[in-house]
Enzyme design. Structure first.
Site, PDB file in Angstrom:
ATOM      1  CE1 TYR A 152      27.722  34.326  47.777  1.00 40.30           C
ATOM      2  CE2 TYR A 152      27.398  33.331  49.927  1.00 40.30           C
ATOM      3  CZ  TYR A 152      26.881  33.832  48.754  1.00 40.30           C
ATOM      4  OH  TYR A 152      25.527  33.825  48.543  1.00 40.30           O
ATOM      5  CB  ALA A 153      35.778  32.823  50.946  1.00 40.15           C
ATOM      6  CG  LEU A 154      38.174  28.914  47.070  1.00 36.55           C
ATOM      7  CD1 LEU A 154      39.097  29.048  45.864  1.00 36.55           C
ATOM      8  CD2 LEU A 154      37.515  27.548  47.085  1.00 36.55           C
ATOM      9  CB  SER A 159      42.232  31.587  47.395  1.00 34.50           C
ATOM     10  OG  SER A 159      41.969  32.747  46.624  1.00 34.50           O
ATOM     11  CG  HIS A 161      42.413  36.416  45.358  1.00 36.52           C
ATOM     12  ND1 HIS A 161      42.545  37.640  44.738  1.00 36.52           N
ATOM     13  CD2 HIS A 161      41.190  35.950  45.001  1.00 36.52           C
ATOM     14  CE1 HIS A 161      41.445  37.907  44.050  1.00 36.52           C
ATOM     15  NE2 HIS A 161      40.611  36.896  44.184  1.00 36.52           N
ATOM     16  CG  ASP A 168      38.454  39.442  42.967  1.00 34.00           C
ATOM     17  OD1 ASP A 168      38.770  38.558  42.149  1.00 34.00           O
ATOM     18  OD2 ASP A 168      38.113  39.193  44.138  1.00 34.00           O
ATOM     19  CD  GLU A 211      34.704  34.109  41.737  1.00 29.32           C
ATOM     20  OE1 GLU A 211      35.865  34.577  41.530  1.00 29.32           O
ATOM     21  OE2 GLU A 211      34.384  33.552  42.796  1.00 29.32           O
ATOM     22  CG  HIS A 214      39.174  35.522  39.979  1.00 29.28           C
ATOM     23  ND1 HIS A 214      39.523  35.496  41.315  1.00 29.28           N
ATOM     24  CD2 HIS A 214      40.129  34.807  39.344  1.00 29.28           C
ATOM     25  CE1 HIS A 214      40.627  34.794  41.477  1.00 29.28           C
ATOM     26  NE2 HIS A 214      41.017  34.364  40.277  1.00 29.28           N
TER      27      HIS A 214
END
Length: 299
Positions: A152-154, A159, A161, A168, A211, A214
Site C-alpha cells: 500500500y505504500a512505496l 513515491s 508524493h 490524492d 488509484e 492519485h
C-alpha cells in the site's frame, strides 16, 4: 490634412507598443497532430527564424514536471519542488474543497492550478472534493511505508508524493471510483495539466494498482497528448524518446516538443523571444516544450 495623417500614424504606433504575450489558453477539447518530422531532419526543419542557443545541464535531468518516479527511478534532492506550502495556511488556495487534516503540503504553483480545476468542476455542479494527501518528505514517507507495507505504500524516495507534484483527491460523499468527483477528474483533469497517474488499464505499465484518487501535474500540452493517446507517463516518455520531436496543435495553439539525450547533446536551439519550458525525465535527458506565442494589439 497632413496634421491629421501624422496623428493617426502616431496613434497606430502607440497601439503597436502594447503587445500582450499569451502562451496559455483556456483548455477545451480539441487536439490534433499537425506535423511529425523524421528524426534525421529535426534540427533543420523544426524551427525557423532567428535562433538562440541554450545550454543543458546535468542537473536539469532531475528537475521539472515530467519526471518519472517509480521503483526504478528515485526522487533526487534537486527534484523536489521548492515552493511547497502548508495548504491549511492558505485559505485562498483551498476555496471549494476540504483538507483531510491540517498539515497537508503541496507545491504552491500546483495548488493554484488545482484550485482552478476545482472552480471549473464546481461550475458543473461537482463540488465535494477534498485533498487527503499531498507532498510528503522522506521521513513521513518512510513512516508510512513501515506502517502500511509494500502493498500500500512505496519506500521513501520512490513515491511521487516526495516531489510535490502529486496529490490524492477524495470525495466527501463516497469512494472516488464511484463518486461524481472521481468521474469528473478522470474525464477533465487533462484540460488543466493533470493526469490520473495510475489508471485501471495501465497497471502492467505503472506497476501500481488502480488509484482513482492519485493525480499528478505534468502540464499542457503533455496532459492533452497523454489523454488523446491513452498513455501512462512511462509510455509518453518512451514515445518522446522514440520520436525525438513532435508538434501538436490544441485549439489553434501550437507546441513544439523535443527530447534531448544528455549523452548526445548539451545544447538546444529555440526561436528568439520564445516561451519555452525544460523538464528532465529523471532518466537520461530533457524535454523542451516551445509554445507558440499569440500577439494581440490593444488600443
Amino acid at each position: 490634412m497632413k496634421k491629421w495623417g501624422f496623428l493617426l500614424l502616431l496613434l497606430l504606433c502607440l497601439c503597436l507598443t502594447f503587445i500582450n504575450i499569451e502562451p496559455f489558453f483556456e483548455p477545451k477539447e480539441e487536439i490534433q497532430n499537425y506535423d511529425h518530422y523524421e528524426n534525421d531532419k529535426v534540427e533543420d526543419r523544426r524551427i525557423s527564424g532567428n535562433l538562440q542557443k541554450k545550454e543543458i545541464t546535468e542537473e536539469q535531468i532531475y528537475q521539472g514536471n515530467l519526471l518519472l518516479v517509480n521503483s526504478e527511478y528515485p526522487v533526487h534532492p534537486e527534484s523536489i519542488k521548492s515552493d511547497v506550502i502548508n495548504l491549511s495556511t492558505h485559505n485562498v488556495l483551498t476555496k471549494g474543497y476540504g483538507l483531510l487534516e491540517s498539515a497537508i503540503y503541496l507545491s504552491e504553483d500546483i495548488a493554484r492550478r488545482f484550485s482552478e480545476m476545482i472552480t471549473a468542476a464546481e461550475k458543473e455542479g461537482v463540488r465535494n472534493f477534498s485533498i487527503t494527501s499531498g507532498f510528503r518528505d522522506f521521513d513521513k514517507q518512510s513512516v508510512l511505508y513501515q506502517e502500511m507495507g509494500s502493498a500500500y505504500a512505496l519506500p521513501a524516495g520512490y513515491s511521487e508524493h516526495n516531489l510535490g507534484l502529486s496529490l490524492d483527491v477524495g470525495s466527501t460523499q463516497m469512494k472516488m471510483a464511484e463518486a461524481s468527483e472521481g468521474k469528473w477528474i478522470e474525464k477533465n483533469a487533462w484540460k488543466y495539466g493533470f493526469i490520473l497517474r495510475y489508471p485501471k488499464d495501465k497497471t502492467d505499465v505503472t506497476g501500481i494498482q488502480y488509484e482513482p484518487w492519485h493525480i499528478r501535474y505534468v502540464g499542457l500540452p503533455h496532459s492533452a497528448i497523454m489523454k488523446e493517446k491513452n498513455f501512462a507517463l512511462e509510455e509518453y516518455l518512451d514515445y518522446l524518446k522514440e520520436e525525438k520531436h513532435i508538434s501538436e496543435s490544441i485549439n489553434g495553439e501550437k507546441y513544439s516538443i523535443t527530447y534531448y539525450s544528455i549523452s548526445q547533446s548539451r545544447t538546444f536551439n529555440v526561436p528568439d523571444n520564445s516561451y519555452f519550458e525544460i523538464s528532465g525525465n529523471n532518466m537520461d535527458g530533457v524535454i523542451v516544450t516551445v509554445y507558440q506565442i499569440n500577439y494581440r494589439v490593444k488600443c
